[in-house]
Design a protein around this motif. Sequence first.
Motif, PDB file in Angstrom:
ATOM      1  N   SER A   1       0.827  -1.207   0.000  1.00  0.00           N
ATOM      2  CA  SER A   1       0.000   0.000   0.000  1.00  0.00           C
ATOM      3  C   SER A   1       0.862   1.257   0.000  1.00  0.00           C
ATOM      4  N   LEU A   2       1.917   1.261   0.813  1.00  0.00           N
ATOM      5  CA  LEU A   2       2.808   2.421   0.872  1.00  0.00           C
ATOM      6  C   LEU A   2       3.489   2.657  -0.477  1.00  0.00           C
ATOM      7  N   MET A   3       3.925   1.592  -1.119  1.00  0.00           N
ATOM      8  CA  MET A   3       4.581   1.721  -2.415  1.00  0.00           C
ATOM      9  C   MET A   3       3.615   2.312  -3.452  1.00  0.00           C
ATOM     10  N   ILE A   4       2.383   1.870  -3.429  1.00  0.00           N
ATOM     11  CA  ILE A   4       1.404   2.363  -4.399  1.00  0.00           C
ATOM     12  C   ILE A   4       1.019   3.811  -4.093  1.00  0.00           C
ATOM     13  N   VAL A   5       0.936   4.167  -2.808  1.00  0.00           N
ATOM     14  CA  VAL A   5       0.642   5.553  -2.440  1.00  0.00           C
ATOM     15  C   VAL A   5       1.781   6.477  -2.883  1.00  0.00           C
ATOM     16  N   ILE A   6       3.006   6.033  -2.736  1.00  0.00           N
ATOM     17  CA  ILE A   6       4.145   6.845  -3.179  1.00  0.00           C
ATOM     18  C   ILE A   6       4.120   7.018  -4.695  1.00  0.00           C
ATOM     19  N   GLU A   7       3.785   5.954  -5.427  1.00  0.00           N
ATOM     20  CA  GLU A   7       3.657   6.067  -6.880  1.00  0.00           C
ATOM     21  C   GLU A   7       2.567   7.079  -7.249  1.00  0.00           C
ATOM     22  N   ALA A   8       1.435   7.013  -6.559  1.00  0.00           N
ATOM     23  CA  ALA A   8       0.336   7.950  -6.833  1.00  0.00           C
ATOM     24  C   ALA A   8       0.737   9.380  -6.485  1.00  0.00           C
ATOM     25  N   LEU A   9       1.498   9.545  -5.414  1.00  0.00           N
ATOM     26  CA  LEU A   9       1.979  10.873  -5.037  1.00  0.00           C
ATOM     27  C   LEU A   9       2.898  11.449  -6.103  1.00  0.00           C
ATOM     28  N   ILE A  10       3.778  10.625  -6.636  1.00  0.00           N
ATOM     29  CA  ILE A  10       4.678  11.072  -7.709  1.00  0.00           C
ATOM     30  C   ILE A  10       3.870  11.459  -8.950  1.00  0.00           C
TER      31      ILE A  10
ATOM     32  N   GLY B   1      -7.776   7.303  -5.291  1.00  0.00           N
ATOM     33  CA  GLY B   1      -8.084   6.278  -6.294  1.00  0.00           C
ATOM     34  C   GLY B   1      -7.204   5.058  -6.156  1.00  0.00           C
ATOM     35  N   SER B   2      -5.941   5.271  -5.880  1.00  0.00           N
ATOM     36  CA  SER B   2      -5.021   4.148  -5.709  1.00  0.00           C
ATOM     37  C   SER B   2      -5.359   3.337  -4.463  1.00  0.00           C
ATOM     38  N   LEU B   3      -5.713   4.031  -3.391  1.00  0.00           N
ATOM     39  CA  LEU B   3      -6.065   3.325  -2.163  1.00  0.00           C
ATOM     40  C   LEU B   3      -7.330   2.496  -2.337  1.00  0.00           C
ATOM     41  N   LEU B   4      -8.276   2.991  -3.118  1.00  0.00           N
ATOM     42  CA  LEU B   4      -9.470   2.197  -3.403  1.00  0.00           C
ATOM     43  C   LEU B   4      -9.112   0.921  -4.153  1.00  0.00           C
ATOM     44  N   GLY B   5      -8.233   1.041  -5.126  1.00  0.00           N
ATOM     45  CA  GLY B   5      -7.825  -0.130  -5.897  1.00  0.00           C
ATOM     46  C   GLY B   5      -6.975  -1.101  -5.104  1.00  0.00           C
ATOM     47  N   VAL B   6      -6.092  -0.579  -4.273  1.00  0.00           N
ATOM     48  CA  VAL B   6      -5.174  -1.450  -3.541  1.00  0.00           C
ATOM     49  C   VAL B   6      -5.903  -2.186  -2.414  1.00  0.00           C
TER      50      VAL B   6
END
Length: 131
Positions: free
Chosen positions: A45-54, A112-117
Motif C-alpha cells: 500500500s505504501l509503495m502504491i501511495v508513493i507512486e500515486a503521489l509522484i 483512487g489508488s487506495l481504493l484499488g489497492v
Amino acid sequence: GYILGYLVLLISTINIAVTMAGAIKKRTGEIGLMKAIGYFNGQISLMIVIEALIIGLLSLFITLLISASFMAALTFLITNYASIYMQGINIQWDLISLLQMISLSILVPIAGSLLGVRRSVKISPKAALGK
C-alpha cells in the motif's frame, strides 16, 4: 460559469480516481507476486501511495507550467495588442485556487489508488498469480 466549472471538476475528479483504481486492479498479478515473495499489505500500500503521489506531483507541475505559460501569453497579448479599456485586466492566480490545485492533484490519485489497492491486497498470492 462557476456551475459548469465545478461540474467539469467533479467529472474529471471521478474519472481520475476510477482510472487510478482500475490501474491498480490490473496490477493484481504483480501484487500477488510481491505478496508471494514476502511483502506485507502495508508495504504494498505504501509503495502504491508513493507512486500515486509522484504521479500527482508530476501532473501538478505540468498543470502549473501550462497555466503559467497561458497566463503569460494572455498578459502579453493584452498589454501589447488590446484596447486601452482591456489593458486594465490583471491575470493572475489567487491563493485559494492554487491551494485547490495542489490538494486535488495530490489527494485524488492517492484516493483512487487506495481504493484499488484495498481490493487487490485482500486476494491470496496463489489466486492473484493465477489471474
